[in-house]
Each structure stands twice: as C-alpha cells, then as structure tokens.
Design an enzyme around this catalytic site. Structure first.
Site, PDB file in Angstrom:
ATOM      1  N   ASP A  10      74.702  85.727  69.767  1.00 53.05           N
ATOM      2  CA  ASP A  10      75.915  85.786  68.969  1.00 53.05           C
ATOM      3  C   ASP A  10      75.131  86.580  67.596  1.00 53.05           C
ATOM      4  O   ASP A  10      74.580  86.097  66.716  1.00 53.05           O
ATOM      5  CB  ASP A  10      76.395  84.710  68.539  1.00 53.05           C
ATOM      6  N   ASP A 104      79.848  91.956  69.755  1.00 50.41           N
ATOM      7  CA  ASP A 104      78.812  91.183  69.110  1.00 50.41           C
ATOM      8  C   ASP A 104      78.111  89.851  69.683  1.00 50.41           C
ATOM      9  O   ASP A 104      77.624  89.213  69.079  1.00 50.41           O
ATOM     10  CB  ASP A 104      79.305  90.764  67.760  1.00 50.41           C
ATOM     11  N   GLU A 105      78.469  89.750  71.194  1.00 55.27           N
ATOM     12  CA  GLU A 105      78.217  88.326  71.985  1.00 55.27           C
ATOM     13  C   GLU A 105      77.973  88.631  73.261  1.00 55.27           C
ATOM     14  O   GLU A 105      78.816  89.461  73.763  1.00 55.27           O
ATOM     15  CB  GLU A 105      78.897  87.112  71.474  1.00 55.27           C
TER      16      GLU A 105
END
Length: 362
Positions: A10, A104-105
């Site tokens: 993350d 983003d993860e």
C-alpha cells in the site's frame, strides 16, 4: 493446501506524496489533492494534513476549516498512473501473481518468487526498497498467509514500514481488533455488530454460525472465517476492468440545461480518453445526476455492440441526461460511465451522424 505467502503493498498517501515529490515547496506541509472550491472534495491527503483530521472524500470546505494552512493541489492522474506503472513493473520482477486493487495498492502472492528469496518478509523489504529507489516514493507492506491478514498488517507500520502476521498468530492478532477495522466490514455493518455486542474479533469468533446467519445472512460464513483468521481467496492477476467513469461536482448548483449538458459532455470526454488509451470499449453508457438535495438518479442504455466512436458516446450521454431535463432543482454533480466491455463487432453501436444532425443533438 500449502501455506501461501501473501504481501499487501500500500503506497503511503500516494497522490499527495507524488505531489510532494515533484514540488519540494510542498514537502513537510499539509497537502490535499483536489479542488479547494466550495463544492470540491479531497481526493487524497498528506500525512501532515491527516494530523488535522483531513481525509479523502472530505468536503474541501470542511478540510480547510480543520486545517487553515492546507494547500490544495489539482489532481494529475496521468502522473499518478505513470508512477503506478513503475511500481507494478517492480512487482513483476518478483512474481506474476499480482492483483491490483487500485493505482496505489495490490496483493502479491510470493509463495514462489522470481528472486528465490526465502521469506515473504525479505521479499517485501526488497520491493519497498526498489520502489523508493526508482520512484522516490515510500510504501508500506503487510505480510501474512492470506489476503485478509496481509491487508490488516499493511496498516500497522504506516508510513514506510512493514508488519508480519506469521502462521499460527492470525487468531490472536484479530482478537483485540475492533470489527470496524476489518476489511469488508463497512460502517453500517460494524454499527450493527456493535448493537449485537460484537465489538472485537474475539467477540465475533465467539458467536455461533447460526447466530451470524440469522443477523447477516449469506455473508455469515465469511465473517466466521475471518474471525478465525481464515481467507482462502487466491491472488487473482489480470482481473478485467468492468467499467470506466468520470464525474464532477460543480462549484454552484446548475439549473440551465445547456450548463448541465456541457458538464456531461466534459465527463464523456474524460471517459473516451481513457477508452482510447486502454483500447477498451463498452456497450453500456450510464449517466449519473445528483441534485442539490443529494437525491441521485442514474440512466443507462445498452447497445448491441461496443461504442467505438467518440461522437457516439457524446450522443448517447446527451440523450440520457435529456431524459432528466428540464429540472426545477439544481444539479450539483454529473457523471458518465462506460461498462460492459467486449470485443468490437463489425457494425457500429450507433449510426454515423452528419454535422448538422450532431449540432441538433449537442
């Protein structure tokens, strides 16, 4: 079933961190990605801003009230997507089993990794080091034997850290956690559990399955499983995207049909740009309208073949929103989404329009 090695990566305050990376004047300052106008919404907040309670999806007016020194930066999604591609290329150096959740993860299954590293913890550390070296951004990681626990773990050492929940420790780790922290338990469900006396993982684990089925129906089995640290979902790479959409909240309520239609056309433009870049074309167009009283209405239309032309998407979007006009109430938000992706067929989804016909519609 052999024990999996799962990493949840993350990125730390991703959008805001990209802005601070690219503009040294923003470093150390409270930053919100979004528009600071009356109707703006925070898309992301730096850790400096989060100390004041600023968070994503918060109205910009509220964020500014809580943090008077907050700096608003307009989003640059092309830059975020480029950074995300760099990060995913790093993931691919270690495993082919990558399940993106957003820019983003992602989940990574490193049970068998391409670097032959002996532990998932060492793999996560190398990945985070590579991300920092190649992008200038920090990432946090959670390491465990299933996806549920790995995601919980990634939030334990933020920012720029990692946390491991080893086999045999899942139940103890979950026991003291509030159920509101569980991925998949939303605010409404957490409140419902709390009314039933289920405050922590230990409380959830103590409930018989019949009790959970009585109050939560089909998802009872899932809740019982995670309370015991169980999650058998595999990491699924290359999950196909189901839709692409864009929406905007206006600075003031719109009542003029021409202004509302202009907003819809702007959102259709954003969506078409994505479709062209991704070479993904859908058969279903949906227009969303949110009124000043927050009532929300959607209208959809599906075609026999994917929409392959910019003009066709414009026409479909305008026709859908015109079904809601005129309206005596102000409109605060409009959005356009394309879904139901598929391979293009020989025939177009909509007939070609002459310039005069197009002008009449638009």
């Amino acid at each position: 079933m052999s024990m999996r090695k799962i990493i949840h990566v993350d990125m730390d305050a991703f959008y805001a961190s990209v802005e601070q990376r690219d503009n040294p004047e923003l470093r150390g300052r409270p930053v919100a990605v979004g528009h600071g106008a009356q109707r703006g919404v925070v898309a992301a907040a730096s850790y400096e801003a989060r100390r004041f309670g600023v968070h994503s999806a918060m109205p910009s007016v509220t964020a500014k009230r809580q943090c008077p020194d907050l700096v608003f930066v307009p989003p640059r999604f092309d830059v975020y997507r480029a950074a995300s591609r760099q990060i995913h290329a790093i993931f691919a150096d270690y495993t082919a089993l990558i399940e993106p959740l957003s820019l983003d993860e992602a989940y990574l299954d490193v049970t068998e990794n391409r670097r032959n590293l002996p532990t998932a913890s060492a793999t996560a550390k190398e990945i985070r080091t590579s991300i920092l070296r190649e992008t200038g951004l920090t990432a946090s990681a959670g390491v465990s034997y299933n996806k549920f626990l790995a995601k919980l773990a990634s939030g334990q050492r933020k920012p720029n850290g990692q946390f491991v929940i080893p086999p045999g420790s899942g139940v103890d780790f979950i026991a003291s956690l509030p159920v509101s922290k569980f991925h998949g338990v939303g605010p409404a469900t957490a409140a419902r559990m709390q009314r039933l006396g289920i405050l922590t993982g230990a409380d959830l684990r103590a409930q018989p399955l019949s009790f959970l089925q009585q109050h939560f129906g089909k998802v009872a089995g899932w809740y019982a499983g995670i309370a015991n640290g169980e999650d058998h979902r595999p990491v699924v790479p290359d999950r196909p995207r189901k839709s692409s959409g864009s929406e905007t909240t206006f600075d003031r309520d719109l009542t003029a049909a021409a202004d509302i239609e202009a907003g819809v056309l702007a959102m259709a433009e954003d969506v078409w740009n994505w479709c062209e870049k991704a070479q993904a074309f859908g058969r279903t167009v949906t227009v969303k309208v949110k009124f000043a009283d927050f009532r929300q209405v959607t209208r959809s239309r599906s075609f026999p073949a994917p929409i392959m032309r910019h003009q066709a998407l414009q026409v479909a979007s305008i026709e859908l929103v015109r079904g809601l006009l005129p309206t005596p109430r102000g409109v605060r938000l409009v959005g356009v989404t394309v879904s139901n992706f598929g391979q293009p067929e020989a025939r177009p989804a909509l007939p070609l329009f002459r310039a005069t016909q197009m002008a009449a519609l638009l």
